[in-house]
Design a protein around this motif. Structure first.
Motif, PDB file in Angstrom:
ATOM      1  N   LEU A 458      -8.892  28.393  11.340  1.00  0.00           N
ATOM      2  CA  LEU A 458      -9.076  27.427  10.270  1.00  0.00           C
ATOM      3  C   LEU A 458     -10.301  26.592  10.618  1.00  0.00           C
ATOM      4  O   LEU A 458     -10.372  26.054  11.724  1.00  0.00           O
ATOM      5  N   PRO A 459     -11.259  26.464   9.707  1.00  0.00           N
ATOM      6  CA  PRO A 459     -12.419  25.626  10.014  1.00  0.00           C
ATOM      7  C   PRO A 459     -12.034  24.152  10.009  1.00  0.00           C
ATOM      8  O   PRO A 459     -11.040  23.780   9.390  1.00  0.00           O
ATOM      9  N   THR A 460     -12.793  23.358  10.704  1.00  0.00           N
ATOM     10  CA  THR A 460     -12.483  21.923  10.711  1.00  0.00           C
ATOM     11  C   THR A 460     -13.417  21.139   9.795  1.00  0.00           C
ATOM     12  O   THR A 460     -13.152  19.990   9.470  1.00  0.00           O
ATOM     13  N   ASP A 461     -14.548  21.766   9.393  1.00  0.00           N
ATOM     14  CA  ASP A 461     -15.521  21.040   8.573  1.00  0.00           C
ATOM     15  C   ASP A 461     -15.222  21.190   7.083  1.00  0.00           C
ATOM     16  O   ASP A 461     -16.002  21.769   6.327  1.00  0.00           O
ATOM     17  N   VAL A 462     -14.084  20.686   6.661  1.00  0.00           N
ATOM     18  CA  VAL A 462     -13.737  20.796   5.244  1.00  0.00           C
ATOM     19  C   VAL A 462     -13.504  19.422   4.651  1.00  0.00           C
ATOM     20  O   VAL A 462     -13.250  18.452   5.357  1.00  0.00           O
ATOM     21  N   GLU A 463     -13.596  19.384   3.304  1.00  0.00           N
ATOM     22  CA  GLU A 463     -13.334  18.132   2.600  1.00  0.00           C
ATOM     23  C   GLU A 463     -11.997  18.233   1.894  1.00  0.00           C
ATOM     24  O   GLU A 463     -11.659  19.275   1.347  1.00  0.00           O
ATOM     25  N   PHE A 464     -11.266  17.132   1.901  1.00  0.00           N
ATOM     26  CA  PHE A 464      -9.981  17.118   1.218  1.00  0.00           C
ATOM     27  C   PHE A 464     -10.076  16.259  -0.029  1.00  0.00           C
ATOM     28  O   PHE A 464     -10.042  15.039   0.049  1.00  0.00           O
ATOM     29  N   THR A 465     -10.234  16.928  -1.149  1.00  0.00           N
ATOM     30  CA  THR A 465     -10.379  16.184  -2.391  1.00  0.00           C
ATOM     31  C   THR A 465      -9.121  16.280  -3.237  1.00  0.00           C
ATOM     32  O   THR A 465      -8.885  15.467  -4.107  1.00  0.00           O
ATOM     33  N   GLY A 466      -8.330  17.290  -2.965  1.00  0.00           N
ATOM     34  CA  GLY A 466      -7.135  17.504  -3.775  1.00  0.00           C
ATOM     35  C   GLY A 466      -7.444  18.081  -5.130  1.00  0.00           C
ATOM     36  O   GLY A 466      -6.595  18.092  -6.018  1.00  0.00           O
ATOM     37  N   LYS A 467      -8.646  18.569  -5.311  1.00  0.00           N
ATOM     38  CA  LYS A 467      -9.022  19.107  -6.615  1.00  0.00           C
ATOM     39  C   LYS A 467      -9.621  20.502  -6.465  1.00  0.00           C
ATOM     40  O   LYS A 467     -10.148  20.851  -5.413  1.00  0.00           O
ATOM     41  N   GLY A 468      -9.525  21.235  -7.569  1.00  0.00           N
ATOM     42  CA  GLY A 468     -10.244  22.499  -7.663  1.00  0.00           C
ATOM     43  C   GLY A 468      -9.740  23.572  -6.724  1.00  0.00           C
ATOM     44  O   GLY A 468      -8.550  23.739  -6.526  1.00  0.00           O
ATOM     45  N   GLU A 469     -10.688  24.262  -6.134  1.00  0.00           N
ATOM     46  CA  GLU A 469     -10.349  25.431  -5.346  1.00  0.00           C
ATOM     47  C   GLU A 469      -9.867  25.066  -3.954  1.00  0.00           C
ATOM     48  O   GLU A 469      -9.783  23.901  -3.582  1.00  0.00           O
ATOM     49  N   SER A 470      -9.579  26.097  -3.189  1.00  0.00           N
ATOM     50  CA  SER A 470      -9.153  25.903  -1.815  1.00  0.00           C
ATOM     51  C   SER A 470     -10.175  25.080  -1.053  1.00  0.00           C
ATOM     52  O   SER A 470     -11.373  25.307  -1.162  1.00  0.00           O
ATOM     53  N   PRO A 471      -9.719  24.114  -0.252  1.00  0.00           N
ATOM     54  CA  PRO A 471     -10.643  23.297   0.552  1.00  0.00           C
ATOM     55  C   PRO A 471     -11.515  24.146   1.473  1.00  0.00           C
ATOM     56  O   PRO A 471     -12.585  23.707   1.890  1.00  0.00           O
ATOM     57  N   LEU A 472     -11.069  25.352   1.790  1.00  0.00           N
ATOM     58  CA  LEU A 472     -11.864  26.201   2.686  1.00  0.00           C
ATOM     59  C   LEU A 472     -13.249  26.490   2.113  1.00  0.00           C
ATOM     60  O   LEU A 472     -14.190  26.743   2.852  1.00  0.00           O
ATOM     61  N   THR A 473     -13.367  26.438   0.770  1.00  0.00           N
ATOM     62  CA  THR A 473     -14.668  26.719   0.159  1.00  0.00           C
ATOM     63  C   THR A 473     -15.696  25.650   0.506  1.00  0.00           C
ATOM     64  O   THR A 473     -16.895  25.874   0.390  1.00  0.00           O
ATOM     65  N   THR A 474     -15.215  24.461   0.916  1.00  0.00           N
ATOM     66  CA  THR A 474     -16.171  23.400   1.240  1.00  0.00           C
ATOM     67  C   THR A 474     -16.719  23.529   2.661  1.00  0.00           C
ATOM     68  O   THR A 474     -17.607  22.782   3.058  1.00  0.00           O
ATOM     69  N   SER A 475     -16.159  24.433   3.442  1.00  0.00           N
ATOM     70  CA  SER A 475     -16.655  24.612   4.810  1.00  0.00           C
ATOM     71  C   SER A 475     -17.985  25.357   4.799  1.00  0.00           C
ATOM     72  O   SER A 475     -18.140  26.346   4.085  1.00  0.00           O
ATOM     73  N   LYS A 476     -18.897  24.894   5.630  1.00  0.00           N
ATOM     74  CA  LYS A 476     -20.194  25.567   5.688  1.00  0.00           C
ATOM     75  C   LYS A 476     -20.147  26.755   6.636  1.00  0.00           C
ATOM     76  O   LYS A 476     -21.012  27.616   6.628  1.00  0.00           O
TER      77      LYS A 476
END
Length: 823
Positions: A458-476
């Motif tokens: 699991l990556p650690t560089d993710v954002e938790f917005t509670g919206k939209g797609e899986s938070p994993l998509t925010t990981s670079k």
RNA sequence: GCCGGAGUGGCGGAAUUGGCAGACGCACAGGACUUAAAAUCCUGCGAUCCUUACCGAUCGUACCGGUUCGACCCCGGUCUCCGGCACCA
């Protein structure tokens, strides 16, 4: 040991002792019979609640008893630690789910230790740990390779509040089981597990689970929902197309006066294209699409639907029947097409009545109250076929097989089985779960990650917005990878797994928790499995308990385990309520275990919760009842303390001399037998405890009597402590030490009872006249029928009562009663 | 609607194979100990009736009926509550 019962000091002392001496550490040992005692592991929400205390107290009594009874006991604990609350905490408070979860685990572990539970903590597992989810991913890949995991675009349950898809099992009354929001539909491409391949085995094996509550087996049976019927082809007038229906009532096919398709039925649009029906049909489909499950499946709704302008030919009557679409037909079950038989199906009756469709009765139940030509409702009763050509006069049930034979012969149909169970949708558009170890390559399609690259972290560089797609998509760092097959740049799956996968095999990981080469060593699993006793809440009757059975069966097919079933014995404990209501924050009636432990100690909490109700029943928390349990422990403590003070030396050998000796010896052996059977056999902890209370009462009386047999009393004290120890282990260790024992009670053998002590010389026999108790007499316990009868009839009181009446019959049951029947 | 389960004192519950209904505990009442209270110990505790009292009688396991020498338990029906499934063809 002090004169006063200081529970907090005692509990701390013995918890430390157990930990330092590794009293509950377990290894495989072929010389001993094994016993695997398992309680459902908790989600680490942060605080223990009374339901946990109940669950784990029950398991602990069983585990401790079995250990003393000579078994090699596996009693593990761990954490079902992936899941939404961690992520919600991240969104709300900005804490990383990882930190939040591990803090909670630490907190809850310490609370569990305060309860004095006999876990082998060296086997602790946490599903959110990479050492665990690595093997979760490995299992997923094996499933994929065996065709048990697949990706498919489908209308799926979507929870708008949790922002994720849900499995069918997680939709309760059309709402998300977690947050209660109404669930909608979305068309998404998602990963599924092919649990339907196992539908029949999951169903058939239920009959072999003798140690399961019937209720749970029935719930699973209903959930799987097997129905046997037939598929029959209907031709469409002026077309080559064929519509296949599924029906369990092929015997009523002559009564089919219309046909209905699900609004999503694939060829509906092409059938109406360019006709006057195109517009209303499209409008109807659109309307249905916008309904959520609650609206769509409401039985109170009036039937709706649209005629699509086509006619099918009833293959038996050869009549033209109109084709409709209606939302009461579901695309996901059967063929999505249904033959409408208004006379014998209530839904069809309602539909036909509304749309003015013919109602033709074809089964005559022979009931004079039913006017077949003027039906007020559908008639589902058994009967004789009418209006059915060559089948007339036949019993309709018998006819089902005949109809199937005929359609099979003519090549227009076949016998089929349908299940309500659907494949398990396991993708979740959330962060805090096991990453699905699949990679999409433009050239190779979906391919699994190489096993040597697991775990997919699991990556650690993710954002938790509670919206939209899986938070994993925010990981670079996460998404971009290379194709394991061709090496070209490729994309990782961004969804994580449903946490119910994690909990579907944790009981196997406990058998071999540190294994770095495999999820578990099949040899170790063979030693420990089956779970001899599984204990948990009935709310898991379908979800967890069916998924785990599915995993076990799949593992069985992979040769990893030796039994298709993971849990042969299941105990479902009831809820803990307060004032007749569920404990909840909103009602303000929550009793926290922490508070109770602080005020009375863990032993009191355990004792009360086991004594207040049988395990499978609901338990109402009672503050007065807790006081009572606390009083009892004090009473036992004083008893042991006083006896030790008065008789410091206890002779090893003794003789039973007086009547009082005999009576105490009887109570002692009776209690040992009762507790052994109630704990070891039928899990009736409340009655086991009550018999110990009786023994304690007897010992108090005996200790004050004139002629105390110190040897006997000393043995009673020892056995009392031993049989009480599975319930309240801390106080028992303390008392055990106080009477001069060097080893912990946890390594002591369970006392055996002396059958001869349970044989009484004389017994009380009830004398009844016409079934009513009139007298009680003492007789020799081996008195036979004849002598019982004689004694009873010679009894003065009975003689007087029989005056002027004639004795018709005398029933004598040795050891119990005599019933004199008179006129 | 369909499928399960349950219904016993003021309360939690017991009665394991058809054989003394109410074990054990809670609550309550009375008493002992105490200057007093707490704690502890003792006694009582299904209902109704009879009795000064002892003794005793009748009824009683949701309701109605059945089987049986005997039913909380088995059978048929009814009611209530709880749980599961539910437009699954």
């Amino acid at each position: 040991m002090n004169e006063k019962y200081n529970f907090s000091e005692i509990e701390k002392k013995w918890q430390n002792y157990w930990e330092e001496n590794q009293c509950f550490k377990t290894e495989e040992d072929d010389s001993k019979k094994k016993y695997y005692c398992l309680e459902m592991f908790p989600y680490p929400s942060g605080k223990l609640h009374m339901g946990h205390v109940r669950n784990y107290s029950i398991g602990d009594v069983i585990a401790r008893f079995k250990k003393m009874d000579g078994y090699n006991v596996l009693h593990p604990m761990g954490w079902d630690s992936f899941g939404l609350p961690a992520e919600n905490a991240a969104i709300k408070h900005g804490i990383h789910p990882n930190i939040w979860t591990w803090d909670n685990i630490a907190e809850m572990r310490s609370q569990l230790k305060q309860l004095g539970l006999s876990y082998d903590w060296s086997r602790e597992v946490a599903t959110c740990h990479p050492d665990y989810y690595k093997w979760m991913q490995w299992i997923f890949i094996q499933f994929y390779k065996r065709g048990l995991a697949y990706k498919k675009e489908n209308p799926v349950n979507w929870c708008p509040s949790c922002q994720t898809v849900l499995a069918n099992e997680q939709v309760v009354d059309g709402c998300c089981e977690r947050c209660k929001s109404p669930v909608g539909k979305k068309n998404l491409s998602q990963w599924y597990l092919k649990i339907t391949d196992y539908a029949d085995r999951l169903l058939e094996n239920l009959d072999t689970l003798d140690g399961w509550p019937n209720k749970v087996k029935i719930m699973q049976k209903n959930w799987i929902g097997k129905s046997i019927g037939a598929e029959v082809d209907f031709k469409i007038k002026d077309s080559d197309e064929i519509l296949t229906v599924f029906t369990t009532r092929v015997d009523t096919i002559y009564g089919t006066t219309y046909m209905v398709l699900a609004p999503e039925y694939p060829s509906v649009l092409s059938m109406v294209e360019g006709t006057e029906y195109e517009k209303p049909v499209k409008e109807y489909i659109e309307k249905v699409e916008h309904m959520n499950d609650i609206e769509r499946t409401s039985t109170t709704n009036e039937k709706t639907g649209v005629f699509i302008g086509k006619y099918a030919i009833n293959p038996f009557t050869k009549k033209e029947i109109p084709i409709y679409i209606s939302d009461y037909v579901l695309m996901g079950y059967g063929t999505g097409a249904v033959m409408g038989v208004p006379a014998h199906d209530q839904r069809d009756f309602d539909f036909a009545t509304k749309f003015g469709i013919d109602i033709i009765p074809v089964v005559d139940p022979g009931d004079p109250e039913i006017d077949l030509n003027n039906l007020k409702a559908a008639c589902a009763a058994e009967g004789t076929l009418i209006n059915s050509g060559e089948f007339n006069g036949m019993n309709n049930r018998v006819a089902i097989d005949k109809f199937i034979e005929l359609v099979e012969k003519e090549g227009i149909g076949k016998k089929t089985t349908n299940y309500r169970l659907r494949d398990w949708l396991i993708s979740r558009q959330r962060y805090w779960g096991t990453p699905i170890p699949m990679i999409y390559c433009e050239d190779c399609g979906w391919v699994p990650e190489k096993e040597e690259n697991l775990p997919v972290m699991l990556p650690t560089d993710v954002e938790f917005t509670g919206k939209g797609e899986s938070p994993l998509t925010t990981s670079k760092t996460f998404g971009n990878t290379v194709c394991p097959v061709c090496g070209k740049p490729a994309k990782r799956e961004m969804d994580t797994m449903d946490t119910f996968l994690d909990s579907s095999w944790y009981f196997l990981r406990y058998c071999d928790p540190k294994n770095t080469n495999a999820p578990f060593d099949p040899k170790k699993a063979e030693y420990w499995m089956n779970v001899d006793q599984y204990i948990g809440g009935v709310e898991h009757a379908i979800l967890h308990l069916m998924y785990s059975r599915f995993f076990q069966m799949a593992f069985y097919d992979m040769g990893l385990v030796k039994d298709e079933e993971p849990f042969r014995n299941l105990l479902t404990q009831g809820m803990v309520n307060k004032d007749g209501k569920k404990m909840s924050k909103s009602l303000g009636n929550v009793v926290s275990p922490e508070e109770i432990i602080k005020k009375y100690g863990a032993d009191t909490a355990r004792l009360f919760i086991l004594f207040a109700a049988p395990p499978e029943r609901e338990l109402d928390w009672s503050d007065a009842g807790v006081e009572g349990s606390y009083r009892f422990l004090n009473r036992v403590y004083r008893l042991v303390y006083e006896i030790k003070a008065k008789y410091p030396e206890v002779p090893g050998a003794f003789e039973i001399k007086t009547e009082a000796d005999k009576s105490l010896n009887y109570m002692l052996n009776f209690a040992i037998k009762k507790v052994s059977e109630d704990v070891g056999g039928r899990f009736s902890f409340n009655t086991a405890i009550s018999s110990i209370m009786e023994l304690v009462n007897e010992m108090y009386k005996y200790k004050e009597s004139d002629e105390v047999n110190v040897g006997l009393l000393g043995k009673a004290v020892k056995d009392l402590i031993l049989i009480l120890s599975p319930f309240v282990p801390h106080i028992c260790e303390e008392m055990w030490e106080h009477i001069g024992q060097k080893e912990s009670v946890t390594v002591m053998r369970w006392p055996e009872y002396d059958e001869s002590a349970l044989v009484k010389d004389t017994v009380e026999i009830v004398v009844q006249i016409n079934g009513k108790v009139k007298e009680k007499i003492m007789v020799a316990s081996d008195a036979d029928k004849q002598s019982l009868e004689k004694i009873a009839l010679e009894n003065e009181k009975i003689k007087a009562l029989l005056e002027g009446k004639s004795v018709i019959k005398v029933v004598a049951v040795p050891g119990r009663l005599i019933n004199i029947v008179v006129k």
